[in-house]
Design a protein around this motif. Structure first.
Motif, PDB file in Angstrom:
ATOM      1  N   ALA A  69       0.941  -0.886   0.505  1.00  0.00           N
ATOM      2  CA  ALA A  69       0.515  -0.212   0.002  1.00  0.00           C
ATOM      3  C   ALA A  69       0.539   1.403   0.169  1.00  0.00           C
ATOM      4  O   ALA A  69       0.907   2.342  -0.793  1.00  0.00           O
ATOM      5  CB  ALA A  69      -0.825  -0.333   1.379  1.00  0.00           C
ATOM      6  N   ILE A  70       2.016   1.589   1.060  1.00  0.00           N
ATOM      7  CA  ILE A  70       2.882   2.518   0.793  1.00  0.00           C
ATOM      8  C   ILE A  70       3.672   2.831  -0.013  1.00  0.00           C
ATOM      9  O   ILE A  70       4.601   3.521  -0.481  1.00  0.00           O
ATOM     10  CB  ILE A  70       3.424   2.823   2.023  1.00  0.00           C
ATOM     11  N   ARG A  71       3.679   1.726  -0.753  1.00  0.00           N
ATOM     12  CA  ARG A  71       4.709   1.560  -2.423  1.00  0.00           C
ATOM     13  C   ARG A  71       4.178   2.372  -3.376  1.00  0.00           C
ATOM     14  O   ARG A  71       5.100   2.940  -4.993  1.00  0.00           O
ATOM     15  CB  ARG A  71       4.998   0.198  -2.816  1.00  0.00           C
ATOM     16  N   SER A  72       2.549   2.186  -3.179  1.00  0.00           N
ATOM     17  CA  SER A  72       1.689   2.882  -4.661  1.00  0.00           C
ATOM     18  C   SER A  72       2.027   4.750  -4.396  1.00  0.00           C
ATOM     19  O   SER A  72       2.560   5.495  -3.659  1.00  0.00           O
ATOM     20  CB  SER A  72       0.581   3.101  -3.705  1.00  0.00           C
ATOM     21  N   ASP A  73       2.239   5.047  -5.628  1.00  0.00           N
ATOM     22  CA  ASP A  73       2.497   6.833  -5.855  1.00  0.00           C
ATOM     23  C   ASP A  73       1.158   7.695  -5.003  1.00  0.00           C
ATOM     24  O   ASP A  73       1.592   8.352  -5.306  1.00  0.00           O
ATOM     25  CB  ASP A  73       1.925   7.107  -7.118  1.00  0.00           C
ATOM     26  N   SER A  74      -0.135   7.146  -5.213  1.00  0.00           N
ATOM     27  CA  SER A  74      -0.997   7.737  -3.828  1.00  0.00           C
ATOM     28  C   SER A  74      -1.154   7.596  -3.023  1.00  0.00           C
ATOM     29  O   SER A  74      -1.695   8.410  -2.258  1.00  0.00           O
ATOM     30  CB  SER A  74      -2.519   7.564  -4.882  1.00  0.00           C
ATOM     31  N   CYS A  75       0.043   6.943  -2.731  1.00  0.00           N
ATOM     32  CA  CYS A  75       0.187   7.258  -0.838  1.00  0.00           C
ATOM     33  C   CYS A  75       0.161   8.621  -0.020  1.00  0.00           C
ATOM     34  O   CYS A  75       1.072   9.222  -0.752  1.00  0.00           O
ATOM     35  CB  CYS A  75       1.365   6.111  -0.302  1.00  0.00           C
ATOM     36  N   ARG A  76      -0.175   8.803   0.824  1.00  0.00           N
ATOM     37  CA  ARG A  76      -0.292   9.605   1.247  1.00  0.00           C
ATOM     38  C   ARG A  76      -0.338  10.116   2.814  1.00  0.00           C
ATOM     39  O   ARG A  76       0.567  10.967   3.624  1.00  0.00           O
ATOM     40  CB  ARG A  76      -1.678  10.684   1.182  1.00  0.00           C
TER      41      ARG A  76
END
Length: 526
Positions: free
Chosen positions: A285-292
């Motif tokens: 999940a935290i590898r995603s470019d949309s992770c905030r």
């Protein structure tokens, strides 16, 4: 108790004998302070023994108490620990309902009849300044009471920003103005979580949701519903607290991706059922470019090398997480050199210059708390140094790590870009030069240390060597360009100058050595 209207209280407030309507001198003194507008009386306790309290006894007129509380302009917090049933309690509620200043009310341990509880909930609608409401510990609020609160919040009349229901479960609506909702320790399971999510649909202004200390061990469906709400509603949730909820790997799988993409702070402390499999879902999940998400707390979760390795994979490609909290409780962490090596690689991959550049330069705090010794553990030195670089020098961290990890800058991978890349390379080295003077805090002491132990002369030599290799690596391209020829000649001259200066320095050193030897021989003869 005979019912009185508001005009009665207004007419007699200045002349009423306070001692005649209270059970003790202390209660009379408290009413006097309320009537006189004592600014020091900002926090009032009803039914709990403190300095600013009113302990209800025989002879206390709660209608007058409610009236004076309602008239107070300085009261900020009203704590209600005890309230009689019937007309006495209702008269008190009518009085506080006229308040125009109280922003916070705490209702604690009440077990009133449904009439009084419903009256309390209904009175909230008249409190225009009310911002925070806490109801805790089995208050015996019946369906009518919760329905009153739900309709009130949903109507938008009451602009609550904080609603905390500890050890109480409400099935009412919540309301668009609410910013913080705390529902810890309410025995919420899968069905309860589905009900909570349904009630959240109208809660578009929520910033903080605390569902800690509930049992979500079999609530994968409920957590999936929470995930859907986070993803599809316009809410901009900042804090999601799910501490000690017995969340399983399956439950984390249902929630992790959307929670990481939608929230800034995610707490999963004390969910001991989560294994490296569950952590791998969080890592993806935290590898995603949309992770905030910016802060993740995993205290009390068994990490181990496997868990640290999967978290490191996620951090390697992450650009939002700034802090991560772990806990060394009964060897829950158990990370060896293998786990630390994976984390070190995430922060600074030394396999190539490009991989070092693509490493994580964002996270600046990995806090590991040793519960047994009540102290914070310091990660290995290289990890501490990289974290400190990210924290103190975020704009220069990548360049500093490249210079620290690659004494020889191999230019061969860049040759396919041609000569058009050469000015960029020169500019990069110029921007990297300040790294030789930067210092950062040393985690093992109170001192500061230099980031790069390299002199200006050594850096210049490194720069010239890199440029020389770049130019010499594409001789045909250089020969086609007059500018390229000039640049090659310039670097040839610079390198020749440095070699000549080194030669002169060596000759001077040799002469000094000869002079010292001659002087030593002369002294021995004497």
């Amino acid at each position: 108790m005979k019912h009185r209207d508001f005009n009665y209280y207004e007419t007699n407030a200045a002349t009423i004998n306070l001692r005649q309507i209270t059970s003790s001198a202390k209660n009379a003194c408290t009413l006097q302070r309320l009537r006189d507008g004592d600014p020091a009386l900002s926090h009032f306790y009803l039914g709990r023994a403190t300095w600013n309290s009113f302990i209800i006894g025989k002879g206390d007129d709660l209608g007058w108490l409610g009236y004076f509380i309602g008239k107070s302009e300085y009261l900020q917090i009203l704590d209600i620990y005890y309230l009689p049933d019937g007309e006495e309690g209702h008269a008190f509620v009518e009085g506080i309902a006229r308040s125009k200043s109280i922003p916070h009310i705490d209702i604690n341990n009440l077990n009133n009849d449904g009439f009084t509880s419903t009256s309390i909930m209904g009175a909230l609608g008249f409190l225009s300044h009310l911002e925070g409401l806490t109801i805790r510990n089995s208050n015996n609020i019946d369906t009518d009471g919760w329905s009153e609160l739900g309709m009130l919040l949903d109507s938008g009349v009451c602009k609550l920003q904080l609603l905390s229901l500890k050890n109480n479960m409400s099935n009412g609506g919540i309301g668009a103005s609410l910013k913080r909702l705390n529902l810890p320790n309410n025995s919420i399971g899968n069905e309860g979580l589905l009900a909570v999510v349904e009630a959240l649909q109208s809660c578009t202004g929520l910033e903080r949701l605390d569902l800690s200390d509930n049992d979500f061990s079999s609530a994968a469906v409920g957590l999936g519903s929470l995930s859907d709400w986070l993803q599809n509603s316009p809410v901009k949730l900042k804090y999601l607290l799910l501490d000690n909820c017995r969340i399983s790997d399956e439950g984390l799988h249902a929630l992790a991706e959307v929670a990481a993409n939608q929230c800034k702070v995610l707490h999963l402390d004390e969910n001991e059922s989560i294994t490296s499999t569950g952590l791998s879902y969080l890592s993806n999940a935290i590898r995603s470019d949309s992770c905030r998400v910016e802060s993740i707390s995993l205290q009390g979760i068994p990490i181990g090398d496997d868990g640290m390795e999967v978290l490191a994979l996620g951090l390697a490609d992450n650009r939002s997480v700034r802090s991560m909290y772990l806990e060394d409780l009964d060897d829950d962490i158990s990370v060896t050199s293998a786990g630390w090596a994976a984390l070190s690689t995430a922060l600074c991959d030394t396999s190539s210059v490009i991989n070092t550049y693509l490493s994580n330069h964002t996270i600046c705090d990995i806090c590991i708390w040793d519960v047994g010794n009540e102290e914070r553990l310091i990660p290995p030195q290289d990890i501490s140094q990289h974290l400190q670089l990210n924290k103190e020098l975020p704009q220069h961290a990548a360049r500093c790590k490249i210079l620290m990890s690659h004494r020889h800058l191999n230019m061969e991978p860049l040759l396919h870009w041609g000569l058009r890349f050469l000015p960029l390379a020169v500019a990069w080295l110029e921007r990297a030069k300040p790294c030789t003077s930067f210092t950062i805090h040393d985690a093992n002491s109170d001192l500061r240390r230099r980031v790069l132990d390299e002199s200006d002369e050594a850096f210049e030599s490194r720069e010239l060597t890199a440029m020389y290799e770049f130019v010499r690596g594409m001789p045909m391209e250089v020969m086609k360009s007059r500018h390229g020829l000039a640049m090659a000649a310039a670097y040839d001259k610079k390198i020749a100058r440095i070699e000549e200066e080194n030669k002169i320095a060596l000759e001077q050193r040799d002469r000094k050595i000869e002079q010292l030897e001659e002087e030593i021989m002369r002294l021995r003869v004497l």
